[in-house]
Design a protein around this motif. Structure first.
Motif, PDB file in Angstrom:
ATOM      1  N   GLY A 252       0.814  -1.212   0.000  1.00 10.25           N
ATOM      2  CA  GLY A 252       0.000   0.000   0.000  1.00 10.25           C
ATOM      3  C   GLY A 252       0.841   1.253   0.000  1.00 10.25           C
ATOM      4  N   LEU A 253       1.976   1.204   0.726  1.00  5.69           N
ATOM      5  CA  LEU A 253       2.884   2.352   0.732  1.00  5.69           C
ATOM      6  C   LEU A 253       3.521   2.552  -0.627  1.00  5.69           C
ATOM      7  N   ALA A 254       3.813   1.462  -1.328  1.00  5.81           N
ATOM      8  CA  ALA A 254       4.373   1.575  -2.673  1.00  5.81           C
ATOM      9  C   ALA A 254       3.356   2.162  -3.645  1.00  5.81           C
ATOM     10  N   ASN A 255       2.076   1.824  -3.465  1.00  9.13           N
ATOM     11  CA  ASN A 255       1.037   2.381  -4.333  1.00  9.13           C
ATOM     12  C   ASN A 255       0.670   3.811  -3.971  1.00  9.13           C
ATOM     13  N   PHE A 256       1.146   4.258  -2.812  1.00 10.72           N
ATOM     14  CA  PHE A 256       0.819   5.604  -2.351  1.00 10.72           C
ATOM     15  C   PHE A 256       1.301   6.652  -3.348  1.00 10.72           C
ATOM     16  N   ARG A 257       2.497   6.435  -3.895  1.00 11.11           N
ATOM     17  CA  ARG A 257       3.064   7.400  -4.845  1.00 11.11           C
ATOM     18  C   ARG A 257       2.291   7.400  -6.148  1.00 11.11           C
ATOM     19  N   ALA A 258       1.809   6.217  -6.565  1.00 11.32           N
ATOM     20  CA  ALA A 258       1.117   6.124  -7.853  1.00 11.32           C
ATOM     21  C   ALA A 258      -0.265   6.762  -7.816  1.00 11.32           C
ATOM     22  N   PRO A 264       3.720  13.220  -3.096  1.00 10.19           N
ATOM     23  CA  PRO A 264       3.640  14.107  -1.923  1.00 10.19           C
ATOM     24  C   PRO A 264       4.602  13.609  -0.841  1.00 10.19           C
ATOM     25  N   TRP A 265       5.825  14.079  -0.880  1.00 11.97           N
ATOM     26  CA  TRP A 265       6.853  13.510  -0.010  1.00 11.97           C
ATOM     27  C   TRP A 265       6.555  13.726   1.467  1.00 11.97           C
ATOM     28  N   HIS A 266       5.905  14.819   1.820  1.00  8.68           N
ATOM     29  CA  HIS A 266       5.591  15.040   3.230  1.00  8.68           C
ATOM     30  C   HIS A 266       4.571  14.019   3.726  1.00  8.68           C
ATOM     31  N   LEU A 267       3.578  13.680   2.887  1.00  7.08           N
ATOM     32  CA  LEU A 267       2.607  12.662   3.271  1.00  7.08           C
ATOM     33  C   LEU A 267       3.229  11.265   3.218  1.00  7.08           C
ATOM     34  N   LEU A 268       4.108  11.043   2.258  1.00 10.05           N
ATOM     35  CA  LEU A 268       4.768   9.737   2.155  1.00 10.05           C
ATOM     36  C   LEU A 268       5.656   9.484   3.366  1.00 10.05           C
ATOM     37  N   MET A 269       6.333  10.530   3.850  1.00  5.06           N
ATOM     38  CA  MET A 269       7.155  10.368   5.052  1.00  5.06           C
ATOM     39  C   MET A 269       6.290  10.103   6.278  1.00  5.06           C
ATOM     40  N   ALA A 270       5.149  10.749   6.365  1.00  3.53           N
ATOM     41  CA  ALA A 270       4.243  10.517   7.493  1.00  3.53           C
ATOM     42  C   ALA A 270       3.734   9.071   7.487  1.00  3.53           C
ATOM     43  N   ALA A 271       3.343   8.587   6.308  1.00  9.05           N
ATOM     44  CA  ALA A 271       2.873   7.205   6.226  1.00  9.05           C
ATOM     45  C   ALA A 271       4.007   6.220   6.516  1.00  9.05           C
ATOM     46  N   SER A 272       5.214   6.550   6.077  1.00 11.62           N
ATOM     47  CA  SER A 272       6.360   5.658   6.309  1.00 11.62           C
ATOM     48  C   SER A 272       6.674   5.539   7.795  1.00 11.62           C
ATOM     49  N   ILE A 273       6.552   6.637   8.525  1.00 12.30           N
ATOM     50  CA  ILE A 273       6.816   6.592   9.970  1.00 12.30           C
ATOM     51  C   ILE A 273       5.817   5.678  10.667  1.00 12.30           C
ATOM     52  N   VAL A 274       4.559   5.748  10.260  1.00 15.53           N
ATOM     53  CA  VAL A 274       3.541   4.879  10.867  1.00 15.53           C
ATOM     54  C   VAL A 274       3.849   3.416  10.560  1.00 15.53           C
ATOM     55  N   VAL A 275       4.340   3.129   9.361  1.00 19.61           N
ATOM     56  CA  VAL A 275       4.650   1.746   8.980  1.00 19.61           C
ATOM     57  C   VAL A 275       5.882   1.236   9.720  1.00 19.61           C
ATOM     58  N   VAL A 276       6.882   2.100   9.895  1.00 27.26           N
ATOM     59  CA  VAL A 276       8.139   1.684  10.515  1.00 27.26           C
ATOM     60  C   VAL A 276       8.025   1.603  12.035  1.00 27.26           C
TER      61      VAL A 276
END
Length: 301
Positions: A252-258, A264-276
């Protein structure tokens, strides 16, 4: 006169010993100080990407691309997390990931510990040769078996299900886990097995009642490795999962960019922190047992 000379020589010897002790102590302190400096520099390099990810998740998109970069957000954008987590069904993806990861942890711990018990305790012809074959599979790239395994699950009608992602774990498909647990079992005294056999315990009972309780650090180490590997697994779900509602967090995180026109790098970083975050939390809580399992495992071959 001789007594005076002996006294002078004795004092000189004591002074030399004292000077040597002081210099050795100074060298030790200098060595410790240098080691702390090197470790501190390494810590900064390792933590900097995490720091940048956290700060970028609290910035606006324009602020992320500022040059020279701003090391702290001008205004904390906490709504980035809400927007990132509500744009896609992250709750559903989290449940899917927990299901797949939990099944792999349970399956790997049980199956690999049972195989490791056989290699460590049971006497059989060519046992060491078979163990060598198991270790040799660690040098086999997963890409080699990817196509035949996919064909197997496709003919079984298991594509677009979680069976290809969870079923192999129950058949001891992790040679590293087998090796780790086998080495730990070798450190457990065999007298415990003999006492259990005298009391009427079977070999299965020895594995379940004697070795598994004694191998908690090693089992936790295997569980931690398995949890991290499957929580962050992208290739497996990418190959076998086709339904949108069955995606895992990594996919889902990989599809986030598509799903956005521009990333949206700021949103992608926020989602990545929740995943990590779960991986960091699990490792932080089990670090003591994890280190104990690694140290004890290598104490006997």
């Amino acid at each position: 006169m001789d007594q005076i000379q002996q006294a002078v020589v004795g004092q000189f010897s004591q002074r030399r010993v004292l000077d040597w002790f002081r210099s050795a102590k100074l060298q030790k302190q200098v060595s410790i100080g240098f080691s702390l400096i090197v470790l501190s520099v390494g810590l900064v390099f390792f933590l900097f990407p995490i720091y940048w990810m956290v700060t970028a998740s609290l910035k606006t998109l324009d602020e992320v691309f500022l040059f020279p970069p701003s090391w702290w957000p001008k205004e904390l954008q906490w709504q980035n997390y809400r927007e990132a987590l509500t744009f896609m069904p992250f709750g559903r993806y989290a449940l899917n990931t927990i299901l797949v990861t939990s099944a792999n942890v349970v399956g790997t711990v049980l199956s690999c510990s049972l195989v490791a018990f056989a290699f460590a305790r049971l006497r059989a012809k060519a046992r060491d040769v078979m163990f060598l074959f198991v270790l040799s599979t660690m040098m086999l790239p997963p890409q080699v078996t990817m196509i035949p395994v996919y064909i197997l699950f496709q003919r079984l009608g298991m594509v677009d299900t979680y069976w290809p992602l969870t079923l192999p774990a129950f058949f001891a498909t992790s040679p590293f886990s087998i090796f780790l647990l086998r080495q730990f079992f070798m450190t457990v005294p065999k007298e415990l097995d003999e006492a259990a056999l005298i009391d009427g315990c079977s070999y299965f009972g020895i594995w379940w009642r004697v070795l598994l309780p004694a191998a908690k650090p090693a089992l936790l180490t295997v569980a931690l490795f398995t949890f991290t590997a499957h929580w962050n697994d992208l290739l497996g779900p990418l190959i076998y999962i086709n339904s949108y509602e069955k995606l895992t967090l990594a996919l889902g995180l990989a599809n986030f960019r598509a799903m956005y026109g521009a990333t949206p790098w700021h949103l992608l970083m926020a989602a990545s922190i929740v995943v990590v975050a779960p991986c960091l939390l699990v490792y932080g809580l089990s670090q003591r047992y994890f280190m104990q399992g690694i140290v004890i495992t290598g104490s006997k071959g």
